[in-house]
Design a protein around this motif. Structure first.
Motif: not given
Length: 271
Positions: A121-129, A131-146
């Motif tokens: 559904a989208f990729i959320q990157y950490t702030s990088g405060s 270390g290097n920003p890391k991408g978390v891939a969230l599916t539509h199912a993940n997002l709806l469950a959240n």
């Protein structure tokens, strides 16, 4: 959103490719986000440059994100075009840098794309405060469950009103303040983070004016209100509609919560 989706397809964006959004809080943000989804692509929200002194750090950090996500198009706004071009020069796969208006120019209807629960559904990157920003891939199912979990915990209904100044490129503002209201069907009153930072009173005035029942902010925002909202300002505030005040995204101080509650109790804020 449909016009932007058609524009993305015209620019050669294919389903499941990544498209970055580097926009401030604005009507274009919402249309762009949905346009990317309608085209079957994956939104990658990143924050726009704040000030010239941070330009080098901004370009370095976002070059890493855009390359890591293999972004093919960057949607931005005219004022950030110079930064966007610097990013494009450093990211080989970044084919186009376009504004929402440029994408929507052709108009037309996009080709419908089938979307499944396990699609990203989208990729959320950490702030990088830290270390290097890391991408978390969230599916539509993940997002709806959240969202369903949050809605259940907050007992949210279509009668609620969410008031937010939170940035739209991170989860509290993007998922909590915007996507959750869409799911439940209640209004979101949204303002720029800069409007809040310049004058914290505006947040509480918006809750008063629009009878906000839900609102969220990090601990520092509650502290800013304690510091910058004067005794004279309290007379114009009516916070009895505020049903749930969320404090998170950083360390929560019980002392802040207690002082905030006491300070704004005369305005109708319930402990």
């Amino acid at each position: 959103a449909a016009a932007i989706a058609a524009g993305l397809e015209g620019a050669g964006v294919e389903p499941r490719q990544c498209v970055a959004i580097m926009l401030p809080t604005s009507p274009e943000y919402f249309g762009s986000y949905f346009g990317i989804l309608l085209a079957g692509a994956i939104p990658v929200p990143i924050y726009p440059p704040a000030r010239a002194s941070q330009l080098e750090d901004h370009v370095l950090r976002h070059t890493g994100i855009l390359a890591n996500a293999q972004v093919c198009v960057l949607v931005t706004f005219p004022e950030a075009m110079v930064v966007a071009r610097l990013l494009q020069a450093r990211v080989p796969g970044l084919r186009h840098v376009l504004t929402a208006q440029q994408l929507a120019l052709q108009g037309g209807a996009p080709t419908p794309v089938a979307v499944h629960a396990d699609d990203i559904a989208f990729i959320q990157y950490t702030s990088g405060s830290t270390g290097n920003p890391k991408g978390v891939a969230l599916t539509h199912a993940n997002l709806l469950a959240n969202i369903r979990a949050m809605v259940k915990a907050a007992q949210a209904t279509p009668r609620d009103v969410f008031v937010s100044w939170l940035p739209l490129y991170h989860d509290m503002g993007l998922i909590g303040a915007w996507l959750a209201p869409l799911y439940v069907g209640f209004p979101l009153v949204v303002m720029s983070p800069l409007a809040f930072l310049a004058r914290p009173l505006r947040w509480l005035q918006a809750i008063t004016r629009y009878r906000g029942s839900l609102s969220a902010a990090p601990n520092f925002a509650h502290e800013l209100c304690l510091k910058h909202v004067s005794d004279a300002d309290l007379a114009g505030l009516e916070l009895s509609s505020w049903r749930l005040a969320f404090n998170g995204a950083e360390a929560v101080s019980p002392d802040t919560v207690e002082r905030f509650t006491q300070r704004f109790a005369p305005c109708g804020l319930r402990a």
